[in-house]
Write a protein that holds these residues in place. Structure first.
Motif, PDB file in Angstrom:
ATOM      1  N   ALA A 108       0.828  -1.203   0.000  1.00 44.57           N
ATOM      2  CA  ALA A 108       0.000   0.000   0.000  1.00 44.57           C
ATOM      3  C   ALA A 108       0.864   1.255   0.000  1.00 44.57           C
ATOM      4  O   ALA A 108       0.589   2.220  -0.723  1.00 44.57           O
ATOM      5  CB  ALA A 108      -0.933  -0.009   1.213  1.00 44.57           C
ATOM      6  N   CYS A 109       1.910   1.258   0.814  1.00 47.26           N
ATOM      7  CA  CYS A 109       2.828   2.404   0.838  1.00 47.26           C
ATOM      8  C   CYS A 109       3.467   2.616  -0.523  1.00 47.26           C
ATOM      9  O   CYS A 109       3.476   3.732  -1.062  1.00 47.26           O
ATOM     10  CB  CYS A 109       3.911   2.179   1.890  1.00 47.26           C
ATOM     11  N   ILE A 114       5.201   5.979  -1.241  1.00 43.86           N
ATOM     12  CA  ILE A 114       5.617   6.344   0.112  1.00 43.86           C
ATOM     13  C   ILE A 114       6.678   5.356   0.560  1.00 43.86           C
ATOM     14  O   ILE A 114       6.435   4.142   0.586  1.00 43.86           O
ATOM     15  CB  ILE A 114       4.428   6.323   1.085  1.00 43.86           C
ATOM     16  N   VAL A 115       7.859   5.848   0.895  1.00 46.74           N
ATOM     17  CA  VAL A 115       8.913   4.998   1.442  1.00 46.74           C
ATOM     18  C   VAL A 115       8.922   5.210   2.951  1.00 46.74           C
ATOM     19  O   VAL A 115       9.012   6.341   3.437  1.00 46.74           O
ATOM     20  CB  VAL A 115      10.289   5.305   0.799  1.00 46.74           C
ATOM     21  N   GLN A 139       9.479   9.119   9.725  1.00 46.20           N
ATOM     22  CA  GLN A 139      10.605   9.233   8.807  1.00 46.20           C
ATOM     23  C   GLN A 139      10.200   8.959   7.353  1.00 46.20           C
ATOM     24  O   GLN A 139      11.043   8.930   6.465  1.00 46.20           O
ATOM     25  CB  GLN A 139      11.711   8.256   9.214  1.00 46.20           C
ATOM     26  N   ALA A 140       8.913   8.757   7.123  1.00 51.25           N
ATOM     27  CA  ALA A 140       8.446   8.422   5.775  1.00 51.25           C
ATOM     28  C   ALA A 140       8.615   9.607   4.834  1.00 51.25           C
ATOM     29  O   ALA A 140       8.599  10.772   5.248  1.00 51.25           O
ATOM     30  CB  ALA A 140       6.980   7.997   5.822  1.00 51.25           C
ATOM     31  N   GLY A 279      15.410   4.796  -3.298  1.00 48.88           N
ATOM     32  CA  GLY A 279      13.967   4.767  -3.471  1.00 48.88           C
ATOM     33  C   GLY A 279      13.285   3.780  -2.555  1.00 48.88           C
ATOM     34  O   GLY A 279      13.761   3.480  -1.449  1.00 48.88           O
ATOM     35  N   LEU A 280      12.185   3.223  -3.032  1.00 48.89           N
ATOM     36  CA  LEU A 280      11.380   2.296  -2.253  1.00 48.89           C
ATOM     37  C   LEU A 280      12.160   1.064  -1.836  1.00 48.89           C
ATOM     38  O   LEU A 280      11.798   0.384  -0.868  1.00 48.89           O
ATOM     39  CB  LEU A 280      10.165   1.867  -3.081  1.00 48.89           C
ATOM     40  N   GLU A 281      13.259   0.780  -2.545  1.00 47.79           N
ATOM     41  CA  GLU A 281      13.995  -0.472  -2.306  1.00 47.79           C
ATOM     42  C   GLU A 281      14.627  -0.552  -0.922  1.00 47.79           C
ATOM     43  O   GLU A 281      14.935  -1.647  -0.449  1.00 47.79           O
ATOM     44  CB  GLU A 281      15.086  -0.638  -3.371  1.00 47.79           C
TER      45      GLU A 281
END
Length: 447
Positions: A108-109, A114-115, A139-140, A279-281
């Protein structure tokens, strides 16, 4: 009613809402930037069943923000702690259900760009009926306006859940989330398309960063421990820190990212090497560490300092080279800190004794150097591992501890901030250390 957590940037209280006697959590946030991030992220994710619900928020006279959240009394760190006391640990059917719920929240994030940047067992809270929810979004970062995802990922709108709408006016372009998430989700985006969008996202973000870099606080090309001038070593390089918070990080929503985020044991190697273009990783690496801990009941890489954290990772995965991660030499601190060549890395198999090949494979798909090779949450939700015996148990059959463990030093978390788990100044455990000055700072080599 009582304070249930306290940290450098927030205090959390269990409270009763007078209007309806509903028990809630009041999170008083002392850092404006952290409060803004958490409110914004939770508004976007307000209908996701695996993200903590934000009921409302307000501002105190002293300018502290107060978030009114659903109260969840325990977390995954406590599940792991309690499982250590029982023979056999967490049953595999329960492990799979916990994993699916975590993946649901992370998916969902990431669908909303959203990370989270601080995923760990203590930030995965659990309701009395076994529903796991991602929490602590201080911290997102939203890597792009939510509308960008809606336009480019062909996201299907979800129905609104009126139960979490109290006193919230979500952004008009927010992507609504699902009321419920099935064990398997339809993979409507190919991996190539996902990565292509991520490249476009980073390029657009970089353009925004260049426009704003003169006005934004920016930690430049420095990691949490490696790079600095000789005059600021004591303040930066040898900082006592376990979990870095937004107030220190120096990034804001439009500015460059900082590498000093998250909790050390779950921090991706690109962060440890000072990357500010990630990034999201980074969340996917953290997922791998969480899954490994859920399987073994022990943290995967329990570093005592940032240097020790890198050393533990390298001893398992081997040295970081261009062969395993193309262009890794471009990381800000890649040439600043080096380790002796590891001839025979132990491998993740040794860290997951008595686990099946499928379980080891699952962790390997997340805990790998090259971020581009890490499996996305969406890919893992569709993995055959969750469709094979033993099947994930129903949520109602999960064992949920009655109270949160307050003294779990191995995997701290929950409502609190954590700031004192080891010092980067203690190099005694690493044998000979060669420190030399360079034109821009210093270089350290560990034997």
């Amino acid at each position: 009613m009582e304070r249930v957590g306290s940290g450098a940037y927030s205090d959390v209280y269990r409270a009763r809402r007078l209007s309806d006697n509903h028990i809630v959590a009041l999170k008083e946030v002392h850092d404006y930037q952290s409060a803004f991030r958490e409110i914004e992220a939770l508004q976007i994710l307000q209908n996701c069943p695996n993200v903590v619900a934000l009921h409302e928020y307000f501002w105190r006279e002293d300018e502290d923000a107060v978030l009114v959240l659903e109260f969840l009394r325990t977390d995954l760190a406590t599940v792991i702690h309690e499982a250590k006391k029982k023979e056999g640990g967490v049953p595999l059917g329960e492990v799979k259900r916990w994993m699916l719920q975590i993946l649901g929240g992370v998916d969902a994030c990431h669908r909303n760009m959203i990370v989270h940047r601080d995923l760990k067992p203590g930030n995965l809270l659990i309701s009395d009926d076994g529903v796991l929810k991602l929490a602590d979004f201080g911290q997102a970062r939203i890597l792009m306006e939510p509308g960008f995802v809606a336009d480019n990922v062909n996201e299907q709108p979800y129905e609104q859940n009126a139960g979490h709408q109290e006193n919230i006016s979500p952004p008009s372009d927010a992507v609504p989330e699902a009321d419920s998430l099935p064990d398997q989700v339809e993979e409507d985006v190919t991996r190539e398309e996902y990565l292509r969008q991520l490249v476009e996202l980073k390029a657009k973000r970089h353009s925004m960063d260049e426009t704003d870099k003169d006005t934004n606080i920016n930690d430049g090309d420095t990691s949490c421990f490696a790079t600095g001038t000789m005059s600021d070593i004591e303040d930066d390089h040898l900082r006592n820190s376990y979990s870095y918070e937004a107030g220190e990080g120096g990034d804001d929503r439009q500015g460059a990212l900082t590498s000093c985020v998250g909790t050390r044991w779950f921090r991706a190697p690109e962060l440890l090497y000072g990357s500010i273009d990630y990034g999201l990783e980074v969340d996917l690496w953290s997922l791998g560490c969480i899954f490994a801990e859920l399987l073994t009941l022990e943290p995967l890489f329990p570093g005592t300092s940032d240097i020790d954290q890198l050393s533990r990772i390298i001893s398992v995965l081997g040295n970081l080279t261009e062969e395993v991660w193309p262009r890794c030499s471009n990381l800000p601190d890649y040439n600043t800190i080096s380790f002796a060549k590891i001839e025979k890395p132990t491998g993740l198999e040794a860290c997951l004794p008595n686990r099946s090949l499928d379980e080891i494979s699952l962790v390997k798909r997340l805990v790998c150097y090259d971020p581009a090779n890490r499996a996305t949450a969406m890919e893992l939700l569709n993995d055959k591992y969750f469709a094979e015996e033993p099947l994930p148990v129903p949520v109602s059959q999960l064992y949920v501890p009655l109270t949160k463990n307050e003294d779990d030093e191995d995997s701290p978390g929950g409502w609190n901030d954590y700031n004192d788990m080891g010092s980067d100044s203690d190099f005694d455990d690493f044998g000979p250390v060669n420190v030399r000055t360079t034109g821009s700072g210093f270089s350290i080599q560990f034997s």
